[in-house]
Design an enzyme around this catalytic site. Structure first.
Site, mmCIF file in Angstrom:
data_model
loop_
_atom_site.group_PDB
_atom_site.id
_atom_site.type_symbol
_atom_site.label_atom_id
_atom_site.label_comp_id
_atom_site.label_asym_id
_atom_site.label_seq_id
_atom_site.Cartn_x
_atom_site.Cartn_y
_atom_site.Cartn_z
ATOM 1 N N ASP A 94 47.468 39.515 48.417
ATOM 2 C CA ASP A 94 46.147 39.590 49.055
ATOM 3 C C ASP A 94 45.998 40.904 49.824
ATOM 4 O O ASP A 94 46.980 41.404 50.376
ATOM 5 C CB ASP A 94 45.989 38.389 50.005
ATOM 6 C CG ASP A 94 44.523 38.129 50.335
ATOM 7 O OD1 ASP A 94 43.643 38.743 49.696
ATOM 8 O OD2 ASP A 94 44.273 37.319 51.237
ATOM 9 N N HIS B 155 42.595 47.394 43.767
ATOM 10 C CA HIS B 155 43.307 46.630 42.738
ATOM 11 C C HIS B 155 44.258 47.539 41.955
ATOM 12 O O HIS B 155 45.350 47.126 41.571
ATOM 13 C CB HIS B 155 42.312 45.946 41.794
ATOM 14 C CG HIS B 155 41.480 44.899 42.482
ATOM 15 N ND1 HIS B 155 42.023 43.962 43.323
ATOM 16 C CD2 HIS B 155 40.140 44.649 42.467
ATOM 17 C CE1 HIS B 155 41.070 43.172 43.790
ATOM 18 N NE2 HIS B 155 39.913 43.575 43.288
ATOM 19 N N LEU C 296 64.773 38.965 34.289
ATOM 20 C CA LEU C 296 63.763 38.455 35.230
ATOM 21 C C LEU C 296 62.651 37.769 34.442
ATOM 22 O O LEU C 296 62.125 38.332 33.480
ATOM 23 C CB LEU C 296 63.163 39.617 36.043
ATOM 24 C CG LEU C 296 61.990 39.262 36.976
ATOM 25 C CD1 LEU C 296 62.466 38.390 38.141
ATOM 26 C CD2 LEU C 296 61.330 40.528 37.532
HETATM 27 C C1 FPP Z 1 43.481 39.836 46.209
HETATM 28 O O1 FPP Z 1 43.001 40.879 47.037
HETATM 29 C C2 FPP Z 1 43.871 40.356 44.915
HETATM 30 C C3 FPP Z 1 43.331 39.990 43.708
HETATM 31 C C4 FPP Z 1 42.247 39.016 43.555
HETATM 32 C C5 FPP Z 1 43.779 40.598 42.466
HETATM 33 C C6 FPP Z 1 45.247 40.843 42.317
HETATM 34 C C7 FPP Z 1 45.410 41.878 41.310
HETATM 35 C C8 FPP Z 1 46.283 42.891 41.366
HETATM 36 C C9 FPP Z 1 47.311 43.061 42.417
HETATM 37 C C10 FPP Z 1 46.161 43.928 40.335
HETATM 38 C C11 FPP Z 1 47.187 44.052 39.318
HETATM 39 C C12 FPP Z 1 47.872 42.875 38.821
HETATM 40 C C13 FPP Z 1 48.596 42.858 37.691
HETATM 41 C C14 FPP Z 1 49.355 41.649 37.357
HETATM 42 C C15 FPP Z 1 48.635 44.029 36.796
HETATM 43 P P1 FPP Z 1 41.503 40.804 47.545
HETATM 44 O O2 FPP Z 1 40.644 41.547 46.578
HETATM 45 O O3 FPP Z 1 41.103 39.381 47.774
HETATM 46 O O4 FPP Z 1 41.623 41.586 48.899
HETATM 47 P P2 FPP Z 1 40.783 41.348 50.247
HETATM 48 O O5 FPP Z 1 41.201 39.996 50.767
HETATM 49 O O6 FPP Z 1 41.254 42.458 51.119
HETATM 50 O O7 FPP Z 1 39.342 41.431 49.884
#
Ligand code: FPP
Length: 248
Positions: A18, A35, A129
């Site tokens: 997150d 992201h 892994l």
């Molecule tokens: C949450 O942060 C994150 C996500 C919804 C997406 C997770 C995706 C990645 C880490 C990208 C790459 C992943 C792979 C497997 C290649 P948020 O957008 O909710 O952040 P915020 O709470 O600060 O708004």
């Protein structure tokens, strides 16, 4: 002098990644940049798990609720997943990482579904892994799909309802056959499980850090590991009972 027993190592780490959006906002950049930085943190995390001999890593990449985000952000995330798959799959196979996607795959475009299946095939020999990427995943969905599969078998006469126990139920959930997660990490400062692995986290140690996911590095993971190693895991028993048990 007797030797200290080795500090316990989690076999399976599950992570809610997150904070990508806030990381980008703090830099005046669009969320999609966060992201992308998050994808680089995924790579650092895989390296750390390989260096520490962790058996399984499950990452919450896209929840069943994330479809509610603005279409541009969902589209950008899908592009990121596609590109990451194309770019990383050979490298994952080379590092002996076995990739698996858990969740409602049918929610994704046929193209993405095919590439997920291909990535799983190309990494199937990986033995160092097990990397599970949760996509369109929800813990309640996982429990419901396990219950439905058992109910279908019972209705068809293939299964005696009285034979359903925790082990059989667990064998129908998404992470069947893998050790249960023993360390859950959530970055970004929220203290919630957010419908992640509800069944599988029953005895998991929970660790929360305010660090935003794109900032996660080996030092952050080392701190989570050190915290895990200070915990006393009793599984419902007393400390005295646990200390008499042969360490696993
Ligand atoms: C949450 O942060 C994150 C996500 C919804 C997406 C997770 C995706 C990645 C880490 C990208 C790459 C992943 C792979 C497997 C290649 P948020 O957008 O909710 O952040 P915020 O709470 O600060 O708004």
């Amino acid at each position: 002098m007797s030797e200290q027993p080795a500090a316990p190592l989690p076999r399976h780490i599950a992570i809610v990644m997150d904070g990508n959006g806030r990381w980008a906002r703090a830099r005046g950049r669009p969320r999609t940049i966060g992201h992308r930085a998050g994808a680089r943190a995924v790579n650092r995390c895989i390296d750390w798990c390989l260096a520490h001999g962790i058996e399984a890593l499950t990452l919450f990449a896209f929840s069943s609720e994330n479809w509610r985000r603005p279409p541009e952000e969902v589209g950008a995330l899908m592009q990121l997943f596609l590109r990451a798959l194309d770019r990383e799959v050979d490298e994952l196979a080379r590092r002996s990482v076995r990739l698996r996607f858990i969740g409602q795959r049918e929610a994704f475009t046929p193209d993405l579904q095919q590439r997920m299946a291909l990535a799983e095939r190309l990494t199937a020999q990986g033995g160092r892994l097990q990397l599970n990427i949760a996509v369109s995943y929800g813990g309640r969905w996982d429990i419901v799909q396990a219950a439905r599969s058992l109910a279908e078998d019972a209705a068809a006469g293939r299964l005696e309802p009285g034979s359903i126990d925790e082990a059989l139920f667990g064998s129908r959930t998404s992470l069947a056959g893998q050790p249960e997660p023993d360390l859950f990490i959530r970055t970004g400062g929220e203290h919630r499980i957010s419908n992640f692995l509800l069944w599988q986290l029953a005895y998991c140690e929970l660790y929360f850090t305010p660090v935003l996911w794109p900032d996660v590095d080996a030092a952050v993971l080392d701190a989570a590991l050190a915290d895990f190693q200070r915990r006393e895991r009793r599984f419902g028993m007393t400390s005295e009972q646990r200390s008499r048990e042969v360490p696993t």
